[in-house]
Design a protein around this motif. Structure first.
Motif, PDB file in Angstrom:
ATOM      1  N   UNK A  43      37.148  31.531  29.484  1.00  0.00           N
ATOM      2  CA  UNK A  43      36.311  30.329  29.428  1.00  0.00           C
ATOM      3  C   UNK A  43      36.876  29.285  28.474  1.00  0.00           C
ATOM      4  N   UNK A  44      38.003  29.608  27.826  1.00  0.00           N
ATOM      5  CA  UNK A  44      38.642  28.726  26.831  1.00  0.00           C
ATOM      6  C   UNK A  44      37.770  28.468  25.610  1.00  0.00           C
ATOM      7  N   UNK A  45      36.771  29.341  25.394  1.00  0.00           N
ATOM      8  CA  UNK A  45      36.047  29.303  24.127  1.00  0.00           C
ATOM      9  C   UNK A  45      36.947  29.791  23.006  1.00  0.00           C
ATOM     10  N   UNK A  46      37.812  30.740  23.344  1.00  0.00           N
ATOM     11  CA  UNK A  46      38.791  31.296  22.417  1.00  0.00           C
ATOM     12  C   UNK A  46      40.176  31.042  22.998  1.00  0.00           C
ATOM     13  N   UNK A  47      40.948  30.212  22.329  1.00  0.00           N
ATOM     14  CA  UNK A  47      42.305  29.911  22.791  1.00  0.00           C
ATOM     15  C   UNK A  47      43.043  29.228  21.643  1.00  0.00           C
ATOM     16  N   UNK A  48      44.338  29.074  21.799  1.00  0.00           N
ATOM     17  CA  UNK A  48      45.143  28.464  20.733  1.00  0.00           C
ATOM     18  C   UNK A  48      44.671  27.048  20.432  1.00  0.00           C
ATOM     19  N   UNK A 219      17.103  39.342  36.776  1.00  0.00           N
ATOM     20  CA  UNK A 219      16.456  38.030  36.645  1.00  0.00           C
ATOM     21  C   UNK A 219      17.413  36.981  36.081  1.00  0.00           C
ATOM     22  N   UNK A 220      18.488  37.451  35.457  1.00  0.00           N
ATOM     23  CA  UNK A 220      19.441  36.535  34.839  1.00  0.00           C
ATOM     24  C   UNK A 220      20.442  36.067  35.882  1.00  0.00           C
ATOM     25  N   UNK A 221      20.563  34.757  36.021  1.00  0.00           N
ATOM     26  CA  UNK A 221      21.476  34.185  37.002  1.00  0.00           C
ATOM     27  C   UNK A 221      22.170  32.965  36.404  1.00  0.00           C
ATOM     28  N   UNK A 253      28.018  30.807  31.764  1.00  0.00           N
ATOM     29  CA  UNK A 253      27.937  31.154  33.178  1.00  0.00           C
ATOM     30  C   UNK A 253      28.535  32.539  33.438  1.00  0.00           C
ATOM     31  N   UNK A 254      29.614  32.860  32.728  1.00  0.00           N
ATOM     32  CA  UNK A 254      30.239  34.168  32.890  1.00  0.00           C
ATOM     33  C   UNK A 254      29.291  35.295  32.473  1.00  0.00           C
ATOM     34  N   UNK A 255      28.400  35.011  31.509  1.00  0.00           N
ATOM     35  CA  UNK A 255      27.448  36.029  31.073  1.00  0.00           C
ATOM     36  C   UNK A 255      26.454  36.418  32.161  1.00  0.00           C
ATOM     37  N   UNK A 256      26.336  35.625  33.213  1.00  0.00           N
ATOM     38  CA  UNK A 256      25.406  35.946  34.295  1.00  0.00           C
ATOM     39  C   UNK A 256      26.011  36.897  35.318  1.00  0.00           C
ATOM     40  N   UNK A 257      27.273  37.289  35.146  1.00  0.00           N
ATOM     41  CA  UNK A 257      27.931  38.162  36.108  1.00  0.00           C
ATOM     42  C   UNK A 257      27.512  39.608  35.890  1.00  0.00           C
ATOM     43  N   UNK A 258      27.639  40.461  36.930  1.00  0.00           N
ATOM     44  CA  UNK A 258      27.134  41.840  36.840  1.00  0.00           C
ATOM     45  C   UNK A 258      27.662  42.643  35.656  1.00  0.00           C
ATOM     46  N   UNK A 259      28.895  42.413  35.254  1.00  0.00           N
ATOM     47  CA  UNK A 259      29.435  43.217  34.158  1.00  0.00           C
ATOM     48  C   UNK A 259      28.892  42.878  32.792  1.00  0.00           C
TER      49      UNK A 259
END
Length: 394
Positions: A43-48, A219-221, A253-259
């Motif tokens: 997500x580029x939250x963590x990057x150089x 319920x999380x989407x 948005x990635x946090x809404x994925x099944x994993x």
């Protein structure tokens, strides 16, 4: 150790997920799972560009990783919540470059649990020694003056300290259920004045027509996580230049994925009959632990923050049989609302002899002062607790 090759990886995606998960095991907290750390990177939250260059150290035996150290090369000290400005000033006085520095933690999360992870049936002390030697060589050859392991796992600390890491004691907040099964039962532990105060704070939110809905699992989407990101962004913006806005919309948005979504609990505050949320908080959970991470609100309502970030999560945790709740960094106001002070340990290595010689004696003194401060805070709590065990080790 024979047949081991040390490699530095500039992306978690260079390490297959199944190998990482085999090493971290089933009982590690969510913040060190491959999917969580990968989401921060992709997500580029963590990057150089953000001052967090992933630089994970892995010991490989042929095509199988035997040990891993999650590490990042940092160009600043933001997002760590262990405030090392005193070390940075000392480096400046010694005409040293304090940055970049190596950091071991789950980025942006002041969550205890950092450690090196090892394959089963391996000699963990020998692997620890080898990895520390590899880190030291890399740092010295690249002009890096420190390596810092933050929020270390208490079970790993002894292995690391045996390699001559210096210990620094700070403090964190922690809620303990201590046998309570409901919020009303939990309130009985408070003295009468603070019990009335908490009831008044919760009543103020109720009188404003606010109800808090708990959202978990399926319920999380994506739309809900987009809302949560908006609240997070608004809250950070309120602090202007001091707002700690580190996470991108893509990460939420990635946090809404099944994993990942099964680790989440959202506390969604609505007012009157409207379904439009006026505030939300995001917590992370596992079987025994709840972590408070982010929140935001559209309206200024008396005590809404306490309800959405503390009281509703505590009530939910008690119903779920969760016994511990880490509400996040900062805030002495947490003490009056059910959170004790506890040690937060970080371990450090400095590669300039002058800096190392000056800091280590200073740490022994400040660690003793911090232990006394933690004890003093817990002696003044307005509720009964089983006294936490504090380390007397320097």
């Amino acid at each position: 150790m024979a047949n081991l090759i040390a490699r530095w990886h500039q992306s978690l995606n260079e390490i297959p997920e199944h190998h990482w998960e085999d090493l971290v095991g089933n009982h590690i907290n969510p913040f060190f799972r491959w999917k969580w750390l990968s989401a921060l990177e992709t997500s580029n939250s963590i990057c150089a560009r953000q001052g967090w260059q992933p630089l994970h150290l892995v010991l490989w035996r042929e095509e199988t990783p035997i040990a891993v150290a999650p590490l990042y090369l940092k160009a600043h000290s933001y997002g760590e919540f262990v405030f090392d400005q005193v070390f940075a000033r000392l480096a400046e006085e010694l005409s040293l470059n304090y940055y970049p520095k190596l950091i071991g933690m789950s980025p942006l999360s002041p969550v205890e649990g950092y450690r090196f992870f090892y394959a089963q049936n391996e000699n963990t002390q020998e692997l620890t020694n080898l990895m520390m030697e590899t880190i030291d060589r890399f740092a010295i050859s690249n002009g890096i003056n420190s390596c810092n392991f933050l929020y270390v796992d208490s079970a790993w600390r002894e292995l690391a300290e045996a390699t001559n890491c210096a210990r620094w004691v700070n403090q964190k907040s922690l809620w303990l259920a201590e046998g309570s099964k409901s919020f009303s039962e939990y309130l009985k532990k408070f003295n009468s004045n603070q019990r009335r105060n908490i009831k008044r704070e919760r009543k103020a939110v109720e009188n404003a027509g606010v109800k808090v809905e708990v959202i978990t699992g399926d319920q999380i989407n994506k739309p809900i996580m987009e809302l949560m990101h908006n609240f997070y962004e608004q809250h950070c913006a309120r602090w202007g230049a001091w707002g700690s806005k580190y996470l991108s919309k893509n990460f939420f948005e990635e946090l809404s994925t099944p994993g990942l979504k099964n680790y989440l609990v959202l506390f969604n505050a609505h007012q009157h009959d409207s379904k439009d949320p006026i505030a939300m908080s995001l917590c992370i959970k596992d079987r025994n632990m709840l972590w408070g991470r982010y929140w935001g609100s559209k309206k200024e309502i008396d005590c809404l923050h306490f309800e959405v970030c503390y009281y509703s999560p505590i009530s939910w945790a008690l119903k779920q049989g969760i016994t511990h709740f880490d509400p996040g960094a900062g805030g002495s106001h947490k003490r009056r609302r059910g959170f004790i002070a506890q040690e937060n340990i970080s371990l450090h290595r400095w590669y300039d002899k002058r800096m190392d010689t000056l800091i280590r004696p200073w740490l022994k003194k400040v660690n003793k002062i911090m232990a006394l401060e933690i004890e003093s805070q817990n002696n003044e709590l307005p509720f009964r607790i089983d006294a936490p065990t504090l380390s007397a080790k320097n």
